[in-house]
Design a protein around this motif. Structure first.
Motif, PDB file in Angstrom:
ATOM      1  N   GLN A 242      -2.940  -1.728  -9.806  1.00 12.02           N
ATOM      2  CA  GLN A 242      -1.689  -1.024 -10.008  1.00 12.02           C
ATOM      3  C   GLN A 242      -1.228  -1.285 -11.447  1.00 12.02           C
ATOM      4  OE1 GLN A 242       1.277  -1.674  -6.909  1.00 12.02           O
ATOM      5  NE2 GLN A 242      -0.325  -2.506  -5.590  1.00 12.02           N
ATOM      6  N   THR A 243      -0.978  -0.212 -12.174  1.00  7.41           N
ATOM      7  CA  THR A 243      -0.607  -0.370 -13.585  1.00  7.41           C
ATOM      8  C   THR A 243       0.895  -0.535 -13.779  1.00  7.41           C
ATOM      9  OG1 THR A 243      -0.584   2.032 -13.817  1.00  7.41           O
ATOM     10  CG2 THR A 243      -2.626   0.897 -14.397  1.00  7.41           C
ATOM     11  N   HIS A 244       1.686  -0.056 -12.822  1.00  8.83           N
ATOM     12  CA  HIS A 244       3.139  -0.223 -12.907  1.00  8.83           C
ATOM     13  C   HIS A 244       3.499  -1.523 -12.186  1.00  8.83           C
ATOM     14  CE1 HIS A 244       3.487   3.805 -14.511  1.00  8.83           C
ATOM     15  NE2 HIS A 244       2.777   4.265 -13.488  1.00  8.83           N
ATOM     16  N   VAL A 245       3.700  -2.572 -12.961  1.00  7.13           N
ATOM     17  CA  VAL A 245       3.902  -3.911 -12.405  1.00  7.13           C
ATOM     18  C   VAL A 245       5.320  -4.377 -12.680  1.00  7.13           C
ATOM     19  CG1 VAL A 245       3.018  -6.265 -12.305  1.00  7.13           C
ATOM     20  CG2 VAL A 245       1.471  -4.377 -12.908  1.00  7.13           C
TER      21      VAL A 245
ATOM     22  N   ARG B  16      -2.615 -11.898  -4.376  1.00 15.22           N
ATOM     23  CA  ARG B  16      -2.573 -11.003  -5.529  1.00 15.22           C
ATOM     24  C   ARG B  16      -3.252 -11.673  -6.724  1.00 15.22           C
ATOM     25  NH1 ARG B  16       1.704 -13.209  -4.198  1.00 15.22           N
ATOM     26  NH2 ARG B  16       2.399 -11.464  -2.946  1.00 15.22           N
TER      27      ARG B  16
ATOM     28  N   GLY C 299      -2.136  -5.009 -15.383  1.00 16.48           N
ATOM     29  CA  GLY C 299      -2.094  -4.526 -14.005  1.00 16.48           C
ATOM     30  C   GLY C 299      -2.123  -5.685 -13.031  1.00 16.48           C
TER      31      GLY C 299
ATOM     32  N   ASP D  75      -4.247  -3.299  -1.921  1.00 17.21           N
ATOM     33  CA  ASP D  75      -5.043  -2.373  -2.739  1.00 17.21           C
ATOM     34  C   ASP D  75      -6.502  -2.376  -2.295  1.00 17.21           C
ATOM     35  OD1 ASP D  75      -2.842  -1.716  -4.368  1.00 17.21           O
ATOM     36  OD2 ASP D  75      -3.154  -3.523  -5.559  1.00 17.21           O
TER      37      ASP D  75
ATOM     38  N   PRO E  52      -6.009   4.557  -8.044  1.00 20.39           N
ATOM     39  CA  PRO E  52      -4.573   4.341  -7.900  1.00 20.39           C
ATOM     40  C   PRO E  52      -3.978   5.223  -6.806  1.00 20.39           C
ATOM     41  CG  PRO E  52      -5.193   4.645 -10.207  1.00 20.39           C
ATOM     42  CD  PRO E  52      -6.386   4.983  -9.382  1.00 20.39           C
ATOM     43  N   GLN E  53      -2.764   4.890  -6.401  1.00 19.60           N
ATOM     44  CA  GLN E  53      -2.061   5.650  -5.381  1.00 19.60           C
ATOM     45  C   GLN E  53      -1.822   7.073  -5.874  1.00 19.60           C
ATOM     46  OE1 GLN E  53      -1.379   4.984  -2.407  1.00 19.60           O
ATOM     47  NE2 GLN E  53      -1.390   2.779  -2.151  1.00 19.60           N
TER      48      GLN E  53
END
Length: 884
Positions: free
Chosen positions: A450-453, A539, A550, A556, A574-575
């Motif tokens: 996930q790139t939006h952290v 994680r 990320g 995930d 990604p989602q």
């Protein structure tokens, strides 16, 4: 000093490669122990059966023992581990292709006990297939006890399968080759090394503890058998015959399973018991040599068997093996294949000896390898097995000639692996490259992360961190200063605040974990999973030169695995973003509700539209037609150019038909990453009351009932749902109308009217809702005949026939088309069998499934009832789910 040395030694032992060696040896030992237990159990009980059959009337004892042993084995499997039925090799192959099939100690134990019961009671199958299954199951259990990546778990399962085969045949090299040639299709160094070591350990330990596993005559006879060039024509003939009969054997097994499933409506204990009864009764009529497969095998490979006995052995083994397989009795096909090959080779050898002299035993041993290789499609493994058993170099060339010829003939007449076809009968369809996919080694952290952290700053206070946790669903945050990762803080760290007695004004850096474990963007998922499992983490931050780019969580990883099983590699990553409306039209909003119809297949679009318009007109609904265009995950739906020409043409046709039916029709085209999510978004945005979807009647996706998209919609849509599987008559009609004039179209569609309706009901909201939809649906019929039926179990003491009459009366009052309504109560053990029988006898055009009193829809999602009905019926099948 001594303690420090021990700790260092233990750490060295736990290094990945050393740990793999230890695991391989342990797997080999456990697989050998299981193979020895199975062999001794079958020998002791089988010897008792044979001995008693010489003292007591064989025609009474052998069928009785077969019946009782088969039923006990079936009960054991049915109650404790349904996955233990059958050979076990298909289950292992599916597990190695990442299909979620249970492999654990419970399956291994049940397989061991049930196989011992069936084989010792006279069922004509072998031990080696189950030992492969048992070895793989025990290895899978071990892989759960020692945290490892899925790729390493897969390698351990393959090593367990190799050890199982090696222990069953005393053939370590063949065990490895079988895994490579049939199961794994992978020769990476770790996989090969693990499999070799486990196979060697299993084969050697089994041979030392329990002696030879196969009875193939005297060692002297086996080693003295020779080959001469004049044997080549007869070896080619043997290969030809072996290939023909092996293909027939494979086809017969598949056909018998289909016949058994469709016509023999018995439980697993009864099926296996019946197979044991037939086997025992048949063997009782034959000479004593037929009462034990091991004795028969040795008799055929001594070179002294009479042609009548040999031909009889071939026919009996061929038929009884198919009978046992059709019942899904626990047992393998390896030994029956070897016996059949030995018998066929002995017959050819007798002909060759009569014409030009020679030794029939050469042909018997060659036939064993050729038949086994042609059935299992593993010619190399078959050659090596026979060689390892006999240790006769003179058999290599005859084996190569006959085995390769047989394989080519069998592959031509019965292409593909038998085990793959057996999996397909269970609804598991392996892609051609599914076995060597290497999912976990191909994907990298950058493709999954996930790139939006959400991050925290080390200089914020603990009170501010607690507030951040309370406002987020995350259980952990990376701590970043000036773009650099300096630590990580989790819910566990906050839970320890009371023990440390820190004030809320303290800084976050005092409770965070500094220098956390991280991965790089190029690290494979195999390494990511290993670190998550080994260090018990949830994680892992992904960093590049200390810069956080990320994060990867266990969720995930699960999503990636789910996406792989549901639709292929294009779904990984990604989602998905929300769908984007690229085209829409609106009609006057004059209806009392809205019906959503996603259109995708032009061949079924007219039929589904016809049903949707009928319901919309009867319920005064507006019709919303939706076309969905998938776009790649790495592209944004809002920014990706799409071609809407074909979609707009189809939607304009729907609008025109809506005008003919006087039904308002709205249309829209959406670009999306995920079709199911686009449908659900439309349901929410347009306030849909009823969702009507097409359904092809079956799914090739493991773990799915109706398919990826439909399963998601039926579970998550907050509106009524109706699934329609168009029958062959409708599909034929719609294909015929393509390109024809309007009068011709009307004439052809008259031939495909839906006249005879079968509606299984049993009370409940879904059944009543189906009744509400029926008047609109039967408006498509000229002279509708509706048969309402209620299927109840013989032990159902709460059966109420008045429910059926109440629904019939409701339908007669609501129906304005004067349909003929009939009622019928049916007592049956199976809803599927009863519905299919009624549909076939009455030649029904449509089956409408609501819900029984026990909740037919719930049973559908859990037990796949609609798919079973749709698969066995050519008519249209409609499934209704009322919104809760």
């Amino acid at each position: 000093m001594l303690l420090s040395f021990a700790l260092n030694a233990f750490r060295q032992l736990l290094k990945p490669k050393r740990l793999a060696i230890l695991e391989a040896v342990l797997i080999g030992l456990v697989a050998a122990a299981a193979a020895v237990l199975l062999k001794q159990g079958v020998y002791w009980l089988g010897s008792w059966r044979v001995k008693e059959s010489l003292l007591l009337p064989a025609w009474v004892l052998l069928p009785t023992v077969g019946l009782v042993g088969g039923m006990l084995a079936g009960l054991l499997i049915e109650r404790f581990a349904p996955e233990a039925a059958g050979s076990g090799v298909p289950q292992v192959k599916a597990a190695l292709a990442y299909v979620p099939i249970t492999l654990n100690w419970r399956v291994a134990i049940v397989k061991l006990l049930s196989t011992t019961l069936t084989l010792s009671s006279g069922v004509v199958l072998g031990r080696q297939g189950p030992t492969v299954h048992i070895g793989a199951a025990l290895a899978a259990q071990l892989s759960r006890w020692v945290p490892s990546s899925p790729d390493h778990q897969r390698q351990l399962i393959a090593a367990g399968a190799a050890a199982g085969l090696a222990a069953g045949f005393d053939a370590p090299i063949a065990g490895v080759l079988f895994v490579i040639e049939e199961l794994l299709h992978d020769v990476s160094s770790l996989t090969l090394g693990t499999a070799i070591l486990a196979s060697f350990t299993g084969g050697v330990v089994s041979r030392v503890v329990a002696g030879p596993n196969l009875n193939l005559g005297s060692p002297g006879t086996l080693n003295q058998s020779s080959f001469s060039p004049q044997d080549i024509p007869f070896l080619l003939l043997l290969g030809l015959l072996t290939g023909l009969f092996a293909a027939a054997f494979n086809h017969s097994i598949v056909a018998s399973l289909k016949f058994n499933r469709r016509h023999l409506k018995l439980g697993l204990p009864q099926k296996i018991g019946l197979a044991g009864l037939i086997s025992g009764g048949t063997i009782a009529l034959l000479p004593p040599v037929f009462r034990d497969t091991t004795t028969l095998q040795g008799f055929l490979t001594k070179g002294t068997a009479d042609w009548r006995i040999t031909a009889g052995a071939f026919v009996v083994q061929f038929v009884l093996s198919i009978v046992a397989c059709s019942a899904q009795a626990p047992g393998g096909l390896f030994i029956p294949s070897l016996v059949l090959g030995a018998a066929l080779g002995q017959l050819v050898g007798l002909v060759a000896a009569y014409l030009m002299g020679g030794e029939p035993i050469v042909y018997a041993l060659t036939g064993m390898g050729a038949f086994f290789g042609a059935v299992a499609k593993v010619p190399i493994t078959a050659i090596v097995i026979v060689f390892e058993i006999t240790l006769n170099y003179g058999l290599i060339l005859p084996l190569m000639i006959s085995a390769v010829t047989a394989y080519l003939i069998a592959e031509r007449l019965a292409p593909g692996s038998l085990y793959t076809r057996l999996l397909e009968l269970k609804g598991i369809h392996l892609e051609p490259d599914a076995i060597n996919d290497g999912l976990w080694t191909k994907l990298t952290a950058a493709e999954v992360m996930q790139t939006h952290v959400e991050t925290l700053d080390s200089r914020m206070t603990i009170d501010e961190a607690v507030a951040a946790f309370s406002q987020s669903h995350h259980r952990g945050f990376p701590v970043v200063d000036d773009g650099k990762l300096v630590g990580i803080v989790t819910q566990t760290d906050l839970d320890k605040l009371t023990q440390r007695q820190l004030p809320g004004t303290a800084l976050l850096r005092e409770i965070m974990t500094p220098q956390p474990l991280t991965v790089g963007p190029g690290d494979t998922l195999s390494r990511v999973l290993y670190l998550l499992s080994h260090y018990k983490l949830s994680r892992l931050p992904v960093v590049e030169r200390r810069k956080l780019i990320g994060i990867i969580t266990r969720s995930d990883i699960l999503r990636v695995e789910s996406d792989k099983l549901q639709g292929g590699s294009e779904r990984l990553g990604p989602q998905p973003e929300p769908s984007y409306v690229v085209y829409q039209t609106r009609s006057p909003a004059t209806g009392q509700g809205r019906l959503l119809l996603p259109l995708s297949n032009p061949q079924t679009a007219d039929g589904l539209l016809k049903l949707a318009l009928a319901i919309a007109r009867d319920h005064h609904y507006e019709l919303e037609c939706l076309q969905i265009i998938p776009v790649p995950r790495h592209n944004s739906p809002a920014e990706t150019p799409v071609n809407t020409t074909a979609s707009r043409r189809l939607l304009k046709r729907a609008v025109q038909q809506g005008k003919d039916w006087q039904v308002p029709v709205h249309t829209q085209i959406r670009a999306t990453h995920n079709i199911a999510e686009a449908i659900l978004e439309t349901v929410r945005e347009r306030h849909i009351d009823l969702l009507l979807m097409g359904w092809k009647g079956s799914t090739s996706t493991p773990g799915r009932i109706f398919g990826d998209t439909v399963d998601t919609a039926i579970r998550q849509a907050n509106c009524d749902v109706m699934l329609v599987k168009p029958g062959e008559n409708l599909l034929h009609g719609y294909r015929e109308v393509q390109g024809k004039s309007q009068p011709a179209v009307q004439a052809l569609l008259q031939l495909t009217q839906l006249e005879r309706w079968l509606v299984p009901i049993g009370g409940g909201p879904n059944a009543h809702y189906a009744m509400k939809l029926l008047p609109g649906l039967v408006s498509l019929s000229r002279k509708p005949v509706i048969r309402l039926c209620h299927v109840y179990h013989p032990k159902d003491t709460n059966y109420r026939p008045d429910l059926l009459e109440q629904e019939a009366e409701f339908l007669r009052q609501q129906d304005h088309h004067k349909a003929e309504v009939m009622v019928l109560s049916v007592c049956a053990n199976s809803v599927v069998d009863a519905v299919v029988d009624m549909a076939q006898k009455d030649q029904c055009d449509v089956i409408v499934l609501g819900a029984s009193r026990e909740g037919l829809l719930q049973q559908a999602i859990q037990g796949n009832i609609p798919e079973a009905i749709a698969r066995n019926c050519d008519c249209t099948v409609i499934l209704v789910r009322h919104a809760e």
